[in-house]
Design a protein around this motif. Structure first.
Motif, PDB file in Angstrom:
ATOM      1  N   THR A  52      41.077  42.763  21.073  1.00  0.00           N
ATOM      2  CA  THR A  52      41.232  44.195  20.806  1.00  0.00           C
ATOM      3  C   THR A  52      42.178  44.819  21.833  1.00  0.00           C
ATOM      4  O   THR A  52      42.433  44.245  22.898  1.00  0.00           O
ATOM      5  CB  THR A  52      39.875  44.918  20.866  1.00  0.00           C
ATOM      6  N   ALA A  53      42.669  45.999  21.520  1.00  0.00           N
ATOM      7  CA  ALA A  53      43.524  46.735  22.466  1.00  0.00           C
ATOM      8  C   ALA A  53      42.736  47.074  23.733  1.00  0.00           C
ATOM      9  O   ALA A  53      43.276  47.029  24.840  1.00  0.00           O
ATOM     10  CB  ALA A  53      44.058  48.011  21.810  1.00  0.00           C
ATOM     11  N   ALA A  54      41.457  47.378  23.562  1.00  0.00           N
ATOM     12  CA  ALA A  54      40.618  47.685  24.732  1.00  0.00           C
ATOM     13  C   ALA A  54      40.513  46.476  25.651  1.00  0.00           C
ATOM     14  O   ALA A  54      40.559  46.608  26.875  1.00  0.00           O
ATOM     15  CB  ALA A  54      39.225  48.136  24.268  1.00  0.00           C
ATOM     16  N   HIS A  55      40.412  45.281  25.070  1.00  0.00           N
ATOM     17  CA  HIS A  55      40.341  44.069  25.886  1.00  0.00           C
ATOM     18  C   HIS A  55      41.669  43.833  26.608  1.00  0.00           C
ATOM     19  O   HIS A  55      41.671  43.455  27.785  1.00  0.00           O
ATOM     20  CB  HIS A  55      39.982  42.847  25.031  1.00  0.00           C
ATOM     21  N   ALA A  56      42.768  44.052  25.934  1.00  0.00           N
ATOM     22  CA  ALA A  56      44.081  43.874  26.567  1.00  0.00           C
ATOM     23  C   ALA A  56      44.236  44.813  27.759  1.00  0.00           C
ATOM     24  O   ALA A  56      44.731  44.412  28.819  1.00  0.00           O
ATOM     25  CB  ALA A  56      45.196  44.115  25.544  1.00  0.00           C
ATOM     26  N   ARG A  57      43.800  46.076  27.616  1.00  0.00           N
ATOM     27  CA  ARG A  57      43.851  47.041  28.723  1.00  0.00           C
ATOM     28  C   ARG A  57      42.942  46.607  29.862  1.00  0.00           C
ATOM     29  O   ARG A  57      43.316  46.634  31.029  1.00  0.00           O
ATOM     30  CB  ARG A  57      43.422  48.431  28.229  1.00  0.00           C
ATOM     31  N   TRP A  58      41.712  46.216  29.518  1.00  0.00           N
ATOM     32  CA  TRP A  58      40.738  45.770  30.514  1.00  0.00           C
ATOM     33  C   TRP A  58      41.296  44.578  31.287  1.00  0.00           C
ATOM     34  O   TRP A  58      41.229  44.539  32.512  1.00  0.00           O
ATOM     35  CB  TRP A  58      39.435  45.406  29.802  1.00  0.00           C
ATOM     36  N   ASP A  59      41.859  43.609  30.562  1.00  0.00           N
ATOM     37  CA  ASP A  59      42.396  42.405  31.198  1.00  0.00           C
ATOM     38  C   ASP A  59      43.593  42.741  32.087  1.00  0.00           C
ATOM     39  O   ASP A  59      43.701  42.240  33.204  1.00  0.00           O
ATOM     40  CB  ASP A  59      42.797  41.385  30.131  1.00  0.00           C
ATOM     41  N   ALA A  60      44.469  43.614  31.623  1.00  0.00           N
ATOM     42  CA  ALA A  60      45.639  44.009  32.432  1.00  0.00           C
ATOM     43  C   ALA A  60      45.216  44.748  33.694  1.00  0.00           C
ATOM     44  O   ALA A  60      45.808  44.544  34.761  1.00  0.00           O
ATOM     45  CB  ALA A  60      46.587  44.873  31.598  1.00  0.00           C
ATOM     46  N   ASN A  61      44.196  45.575  33.604  1.00  0.00           N
ATOM     47  CA  ASN A  61      43.753  46.361  34.758  1.00  0.00           C
ATOM     48  C   ASN A  61      43.064  45.527  35.827  1.00  0.00           C
ATOM     49  O   ASN A  61      42.942  45.963  36.970  1.00  0.00           O
ATOM     50  CB  ASN A  61      42.831  47.495  34.318  1.00  0.00           C
ATOM     51  N   ARG A  62      42.620  44.326  35.490  1.00  0.00           N
ATOM     52  CA  ARG A  62      41.971  43.488  36.488  1.00  0.00           C
ATOM     53  C   ARG A  62      42.937  42.503  37.130  1.00  0.00           C
ATOM     54  O   ARG A  62      42.546  41.703  37.971  1.00  0.00           O
ATOM     55  CB  ARG A  62      40.752  42.778  35.893  1.00  0.00           C
ATOM     56  N   GLN A  63      44.226  42.595  36.755  1.00  0.00           N
ATOM     57  CA  GLN A  63      45.240  41.680  37.278  1.00  0.00           C
ATOM     58  C   GLN A  63      46.281  42.409  38.108  1.00  0.00           C
ATOM     59  O   GLN A  63      46.638  43.544  37.813  1.00  0.00           O
ATOM     60  CB  GLN A  63      45.966  40.977  36.128  1.00  0.00           C
ATOM     61  N   ASP A  64      46.800  41.714  39.103  1.00  0.00           N
ATOM     62  CA  ASP A  64      47.939  42.218  39.868  1.00  0.00           C
ATOM     63  C   ASP A  64      49.134  42.254  38.924  1.00  0.00           C
ATOM     64  O   ASP A  64      49.462  41.249  38.288  1.00  0.00           O
ATOM     65  CB  ASP A  64      48.219  41.288  41.057  1.00  0.00           C
ATOM     66  N   SER A  65      49.783  43.416  38.796  1.00  0.00           N
ATOM     67  CA  SER A  65      50.867  43.560  37.826  1.00  0.00           C
ATOM     68  C   SER A  65      52.097  42.730  38.182  1.00  0.00           C
ATOM     69  O   SER A  65      52.901  42.414  37.317  1.00  0.00           O
ATOM     70  CB  SER A  65      51.246  45.028  37.662  1.00  0.00           C
ATOM     71  N   ALA A  66      52.252  42.360  39.450  1.00  0.00           N
ATOM     72  CA  ALA A  66      53.418  41.559  39.851  1.00  0.00           C
ATOM     73  C   ALA A  66      53.156  40.064  39.701  1.00  0.00           C
ATOM     74  O   ALA A  66      53.971  39.340  39.139  1.00  0.00           O
ATOM     75  CB  ALA A  66      53.795  41.875  41.294  1.00  0.00           C
TER      76      ALA A  66
END
Length: 138
Positions: A52-66
């Motif tokens: 889901t889009a919510a999972h993609a956001r959740w997963d991205a927010n728990r990772q270092d963006s670099a």
């Protein structure tokens, strides 16, 4: 400022700040105001349904963006306090603190550091601070 401080040029920096009437400026840095070990350091919240889009956001927010590495969770033994224990919870008080500082500190203002991709505006606590600042006339 950071360069001058790192170089030990404290007196020169103080003189420059006095000359520009900036020596008396005060800033509230939220990161120093909330003990995150008493709240959110132990995890990322419940995992939404994969795909889901919510999972993609959740997963991205728990990772270092670099680097893409997942931020480590803290294993501290600090007791966690949320709205189920409102007196001890620190997360529910920033709006009151901002309003208090605005009334108690003449010229109190808010400085916002914005990341290149403007993700700060997708973080609910950051948006809540902006709303409170606007509501308080900061």
């Amino acid at each position: 400022i950071a360069t001058s401080l790192a170089a030990g040029e404290h007196e020169d920096l103080a003189n420059k700040l006095h000359a520009t009437n900036m020596f008396t400026e005060s800033y509230w840095i939220c990161a120093f105001c909330i003990n995150q070990h008493a709240s959110i350091c132990g995890g990322f919240g419940p995992e939404p349904l994969p795909g889901t889009a919510a999972h993609a956001r959740w997963d991205a927010n728990r990772q270092d963006s670099a680097s893409g590495t997942i931020f480590p969770c803290c294993d501290c033994a600090e007791r966690k306090h949320f709205n189920d224990s409102p007196e001890e919870c620190e997360l529910n008080k920033f709006d009151v603190m901002m309003a208090f500082l605005h009334g108690a500190v003449p010229g109190f203002r808010q400085l916002i550091a914005i990341d290149r991709s403007f993700q700060v505006f997708s973080r609910i606590w950051c948006v809540a601070e902006l709303v409170q600042a606007h509501t308080s006339g900061i």
